[in-house]
Design a protein around this motif. Structure first.
Motif, PDB file in Angstrom:
ATOM      1  N   UNK A 431       0.606  -1.321   0.249  1.00  8.86           N
ATOM      2  CA  UNK A 431      -0.007   0.244  -0.044  1.00  8.86           C
ATOM      3  C   UNK A 431       1.061   1.580   0.174  1.00  8.86           C
ATOM      4  N   UNK A 432       0.566   2.330  -0.524  1.00 11.87           N
ATOM      5  CA  UNK A 432       1.278   3.462  -0.382  1.00 11.87           C
ATOM      6  C   UNK A 432       1.274   3.849   0.758  1.00 11.87           C
ATOM      7  N   UNK A 433       0.088   3.739   1.402  1.00 10.24           N
ATOM      8  CA  UNK A 433      -0.214   4.031   2.856  1.00 10.24           C
ATOM      9  C   UNK A 433      -0.296   2.883   3.527  1.00 10.24           C
ATOM     10  N   UNK A 434      -0.381   3.148   4.911  1.00  9.87           N
ATOM     11  CA  UNK A 434      -1.830   2.331   5.750  1.00  9.87           C
ATOM     12  C   UNK A 434      -1.200   2.285   6.782  1.00  9.87           C
ATOM     13  N   UNK A 435      -2.639   3.123   6.767  1.00 14.17           N
ATOM     14  CA  UNK A 435      -2.933   4.223   8.290  1.00 14.17           C
ATOM     15  C   UNK A 435      -4.330   2.842   8.870  1.00 14.17           C
ATOM     16  N   UNK A 436      -4.256   3.447  10.932  1.00  8.48           N
ATOM     17  CA  UNK A 436      -3.969   2.254  11.725  1.00  8.48           C
ATOM     18  C   UNK A 436      -5.354   3.027  12.637  1.00  8.48           C
ATOM     19  N   UNK A 437      -6.863   1.931  12.849  1.00  8.24           N
ATOM     20  CA  UNK A 437      -7.392   3.464  14.187  1.00  8.24           C
ATOM     21  C   UNK A 437      -6.952   2.633  15.286  1.00  8.24           C
ATOM     22  N   UNK A 438      -7.269   3.604  16.151  1.00 10.58           N
ATOM     23  CA  UNK A 438      -7.182   2.841  17.667  1.00 10.58           C
ATOM     24  C   UNK A 438      -7.468   1.667  17.892  1.00 10.58           C
ATOM     25  N   UNK A 439      -8.508   1.058  17.293  1.00  9.41           N
ATOM     26  CA  UNK A 439      -9.494  -0.359  17.928  1.00  9.41           C
ATOM     27  C   UNK A 439      -9.257  -1.204  17.344  1.00  9.41           C
ATOM     28  N   UNK A 440      -8.390  -1.455  16.602  1.00 11.90           N
ATOM     29  CA  UNK A 440      -7.292  -2.041  16.018  1.00 11.90           C
ATOM     30  C   UNK A 440      -7.297  -3.330  16.306  1.00 11.90           C
ATOM     31  N   UNK A 441      -7.198  -4.116  15.684  1.00 12.04           N
ATOM     32  CA  UNK A 441      -6.299  -5.606  16.071  1.00 12.04           C
ATOM     33  C   UNK A 441      -6.255  -6.761  15.097  1.00 12.04           C
ATOM     34  N   UNK A 442      -4.206  -6.776  15.064  1.00 11.87           N
ATOM     35  CA  UNK A 442      -4.439  -7.746  14.424  1.00 11.87           C
ATOM     36  C   UNK A 442      -3.383  -8.885  14.401  1.00 11.87           C
ATOM     37  N   UNK A 443      -4.102 -10.244  13.567  1.00  6.80           N
ATOM     38  CA  UNK A 443      -3.132 -11.499  13.972  1.00  6.80           C
ATOM     39  C   UNK A 443      -3.590 -12.273  13.349  1.00  6.80           C
ATOM     40  N   UNK A 444      -2.281 -13.673  13.409  1.00  5.22           N
ATOM     41  CA  UNK A 444      -2.574 -14.690  12.415  1.00  5.22           C
ATOM     42  C   UNK A 444      -4.628 -15.129  12.474  1.00  5.22           C
ATOM     43  N   UNK A 445      -4.676 -15.137  14.307  1.00  7.20           N
ATOM     44  CA  UNK A 445      -5.786 -15.831  14.425  1.00  7.20           C
ATOM     45  C   UNK A 445      -6.336 -14.723  15.890  1.00  7.20           C
ATOM     46  N   UNK A 446      -7.789 -14.707  16.064  1.00  5.44           N
ATOM     47  CA  UNK A 446      -8.189 -13.501  17.054  1.00  5.44           C
ATOM     48  C   UNK A 446      -7.463 -14.091  18.911  1.00  5.44           C
ATOM     49  N   UNK A 447      -7.808 -13.603  19.446  1.00  3.18           N
ATOM     50  CA  UNK A 447      -6.890 -13.726  21.153  1.00  3.18           C
ATOM     51  C   UNK A 447      -7.400 -14.812  21.909  1.00  3.18           C
ATOM     52  N   UNK A 448      -8.789 -14.906  21.617  1.00  7.50           N
ATOM     53  CA  UNK A 448      -9.712 -15.881  22.515  1.00  7.50           C
ATOM     54  C   UNK A 448      -8.942 -17.141  21.747  1.00  7.50           C
ATOM     55  N   UNK A 449      -8.844 -17.831  20.091  1.00  8.01           N
ATOM     56  CA  UNK A 449      -8.774 -18.587  19.750  1.00  8.01           C
ATOM     57  C   UNK A 449      -7.173 -19.060  19.860  1.00  8.01           C
ATOM     58  N   UNK A 450      -6.485 -17.970  19.790  1.00  9.32           N
ATOM     59  CA  UNK A 450      -4.780 -18.404  20.302  1.00  9.32           C
ATOM     60  C   UNK A 450      -4.818 -18.847  21.464  1.00  9.32           C
ATOM     61  N   UNK A 451      -5.643 -18.289  22.405  1.00 13.99           N
ATOM     62  CA  UNK A 451      -5.744 -18.850  23.696  1.00 13.99           C
ATOM     63  C   UNK A 451      -6.085 -19.778  23.982  1.00 13.99           C
ATOM     64  N   UNK A 452      -7.260 -20.148  23.316  1.00 13.05           N
ATOM     65  CA  UNK A 452      -7.762 -21.854  23.116  1.00 13.05           C
ATOM     66  C   UNK A 452      -6.361 -22.969  23.036  1.00 13.05           C
ATOM     67  N   UNK A 453      -5.329 -22.942  22.157  1.00 16.44           N
ATOM     68  CA  UNK A 453      -4.518 -23.561  21.240  1.00 16.44           C
ATOM     69  C   UNK A 453      -2.907 -23.052  22.024  1.00 16.44           C
ATOM     70  N   UNK A 454      -2.547 -22.434  22.603  1.00 19.80           N
ATOM     71  CA  UNK A 454      -1.720 -22.106  23.735  1.00 19.80           C
ATOM     72  C   UNK A 454      -2.121 -23.107  24.797  1.00 19.80           C
ATOM     73  N   UNK A 455      -3.088 -22.395  25.789  1.00 20.70           N
ATOM     74  CA  UNK A 455      -3.190 -22.985  26.719  1.00 20.70           C
ATOM     75  C   UNK A 455      -3.208 -24.555  26.627  1.00 20.70           C
TER      76      UNK A 455
END
Lengths: 535, 165
Positions: A431-455
């Protein structure tokens, strides 16, 4: 074009709750941004004053044309690195107007460790110069740096995208015919000396500016020679003896004045003729964005409502409104510039992927810049969808998007999870420019899913070690795992690592895109590779 | 195309664009010469041989015309909105993706307005609220909390509008 008709009830309890939540997020962002911009140890500010130097932001303010906007990039870079010791990655970058020309401004920050370059400083500088190359924007360097941060030199110096890349980019910029000016306010030591060295023009301030490969202490250690800063690399030596710098200046003010005069000599390459209309504000109040974006990343919202609050007159020509409805595609104008918008309204299915690929091709055929509004949990998974070739169809979208010749812009409006990030022009896709909103989240999967797997993995480890794993232990493991993962999902982590060009207040999206699109038109369009395949 | 002038609804059709613009307004044909540009400000057009002066202001989504000393609000009914069938034929709420019901907001027999929440579903980590496509009464809500469904499965039905075929 028809105006989007908003379905939002601005009096509803949900709306008010979301608005309060998002205003709080933006207030916290503003607080952190102000702190990164202005909070410095008093001794560093005193030292600057003793040297008769301006603060870097004062220099920028004096350099810019009056009444023009400055789009600061990555203002919260490094906010979660180095224990917060390098606010804004001790460097300021942005797009502004100098003597009527759009330029990239890149300034060292001598109020942080003498302007030393941390690993993320070099990443931020390299990114600023990439922006200059991709958009053919001239660069004004405001130099005042002690050089690489020695304690972390292994992450500053040797690799492909580290400090050397700065000088490589400077060289290639010059070959592209893109001008560079260096204003030397302080020291340019070692590698930093090449910044004025590789700039087409340079001004150096008498008394405080200096350029040398090795400073006096290093010279003494190497050869025993004793020499002063002025003799070794001061303004008069470089402008009258070595010819390394072009113009001496008696003060910082004079250097800035001279710099503006130099930029005023530069030719202006014509921009390519993106289709334009007379700009007009959106019909709906952009403030309402706060009430539309939910207070939970899992809750879906209609991205048309966001488009209606970003584009001119809230007008939107929606392409294939009844097909592949989880991806909204269509034409609109932002500050008058015609753009093609792709916005997520749910998971990407086969049909939405094909629609996206097709629309990207239409925009390439029509010379229309692309704007991606991301809120994506991924491509649809499951037997039925694999059998229909969801991977194959997603690949078409990624191919069409990657090989686009028109400028692309990405806004992270909410979630960016899994492969959806790729199709929707994530960071890796130029992208020539990439902007982010403060509520944004990024990851290969969501927090709950990752926590389930890792826990689960962790609990199995504990059991193997003979520990008694009861529900309380599991709960704690899950919570700890989730907290650690969650931190890395956040917009602040993302912007700290410079996975974006900065967090912005959602209200500023329209203005940020306007400046970005205008800047992007300086680079000529490439040739089209193919016609339009109807998949 | 339908057009609202003040409170009155009119049926407008374009009969010819060349050599002159001919429109049918509520079944009567009129010839318009020199229709001018579509922009705000004062303007003149020639309607059936007579010059008509007017002023036009667009504000928000609507257009105001000043004509014969009167201000008239003009609203064009978008043909695409009509094609969506705002009143008829959209009785079913379909699942946009496979998933499970998280919450039921309205039971069968409840009255709903257009855009009102009927069910919240979850799929692929995403909660989506399914809304009533139009105002009406819920005939049936076919899924309860925890029930799963396939893409495009009917999850709720509105009672048909009277007189709908």
């Amino acid at each position: 074009m028809r105006a989007i008709r908003s379905m939002i009830d601005t009096g509803s309890a949900d709306f008010r709750r979301h608005a309060a939540h998002n205003r709080e997020l933006v207030a916290r962002f503003r607080e952190r941004q102000e702190a990164a911009r202005h909070n410095r140890p008093q001794r560093d500010l005193d030292r600057l004053e003793r040297q008769g130097k301006m603060r870097p932001r004062e220099r920028i303010e004096k350099l810019l044309d009056p009444g023009t906007p400055f789009l600061e990039l990555s203002s919260l870079a490094a906010n979660m690195a180095y224990d917060g010791d390098a606010p804004s990655a001790s460097s300021i970058t942005g797009i502004g107007v100098v003597s009527g020309r759009e330029v990239v401004i890149r300034a060292d920050d001598p109020t942080v460790k003498g302007g030393a370059w941390y690993p993320l400083t070099t990443k931020k500088i390299v990114r600023a110069l990439d922006i200059a190359m991709e958009n053919r924007l001239p660069v004004v360097h405001l130099c005042d740096s002690a050089g690489g941060f020695l304690q972390l030199q292994s992450q500053v110096f040797p690799d492909k995208y580290m400090a050397g890349r700065i000088f490589r980019n400077q060289s290639l910029l010059s070959r592209q015919g893109v001008k560079q000016l260096a204003l030397v306010f302080g020291h340019c030591t070692a590698g930093g000396a090449y910044i004025p060295g590789l700039s087409d023009y340079s001004v150096i301030v008498r008394g405080t500016g200096a350029v040398f490969l090795g400073g006096p202490p290093l010279v003494k250690a190497a050869t025993g020679e004793e020499v002063t800063v002025e003799e070794l690399g001061g303004a008069d030596m470089h402008t009258s003896v070595s010819g390394t710098c072009d113009y001496p200046a008696a003060s910082e003010d004079q250097a800035i004045h001279m710099g503006r005069e130099i930029v005023a000599q530069w030719d202006r390459a014509p921009k390519w003729a993106c289709q334009r209309e007379t700009p007009e504000p959106p019909l709906y109040d952009p403030q309402e964005i706060y009430g539309i974006v939910p207070d939970d990343i899992k809750k879906q919202f209609d991205m048309r409502e966001i488009i209606a609050r970003i584009v001119d007159g809230s007008r939107f020509h929606e392409y294939q409104p009844a097909y592949g409805t989880t991806l909204i595609c269509g034409y609109a104008n932002i500050w008058g510039f015609k753009v093609g918008i792709l916005a997520n309204n749910g998971v990407l299915f086969n049909d939405s992927s094909l629609k996206g690929a097709h629309f990207i091709e239409l925009c390439n055929q029509n010379n229309t810049p692309l704007v991606f509004l991301q809120n994506i949990t991924g491509y649809m998974i499951g037997r039925e969808y694999e059998r229909r070739g969801i991977t194959k169809d997603g690949a078409k979208m990624i191919m069409a998007q990657s090989c686009s010749r028109v400028p692309k812009f990405t806004v992270m409006c909410n979630g960016s999870f899994g492969a959806g990030n790729y199709g929707m022009c994530g960071r890796a896709f130029d992208s020539r420019f990439l902007f982010t909103w403060p509520n944004h989240q990024i990851g290969v999967m969501g927090g709950d899913q990752a926590a389930n797997t890792l826990a689960e993995v962790k609990a199995n480890q504990l059991r193997r070690d003979g520990a008694d794993v009861d529900a309380a232990v599991l709960e704690r493991v899950w919570e700890d795992t989730r907290a650690a993962y969650q931190e890395q999902l956040s917009a602040y982590y993302s912007t700290s690592e410079i996975w974006d060009d900065g967090i912005i207040d959602p209200l500023d999206t329209r203005n940020a895109l306007g400046i970005a699109i205008s800047a992007s038109l300086n680079a000529p369009l490439g040739d089209p590779g193919y016609g339009v395949f109807r998949f | 195309m339908k057009m609202k002038l003040g409170d009155d609804l009119h049926e407008v059709k374009i009969i010819a664009r060349r050599p002159h613009l001919v429109v049918s307004i509520d079944g009567r044909h009129h010839t318009i010469d020199d229709p001018g540009r579509e922009c705000d400000g004062p303007g003149t057009l020639v309607l059936d041989g007579a010059a008509v002066s007017f002023a036009r202001v667009s504000s928000g989504g609507s257009v105001l015309l000043h004509l014969d000393g009167r201000a008239i609000a003009v609203e064009v009914i978008d043909p695409l909105d009509e094609a969506e069938g705002s009143g008829h034929g959209r009785d079913e709420i379909l699942a946009p993706m496979p998933g499970a019901v998280v919450q039921v907001h309205k039971a069968a027999g409840a009255a709903v307005t257009r855009g009102e929440a009927v069910l919240t579903i979850e799929s692929m980590k995403l909660q989506t609220t399914l809304v009533a496509p139009r105002a009406g009464t819920l005939l049936a809500v076919l899924k309860g909390a925890g029930d799963t469904f396939e893409k495009d499965e009917v999850v709720a039905r509105l009672a048909p509008v009277e007189g709908d075929q």
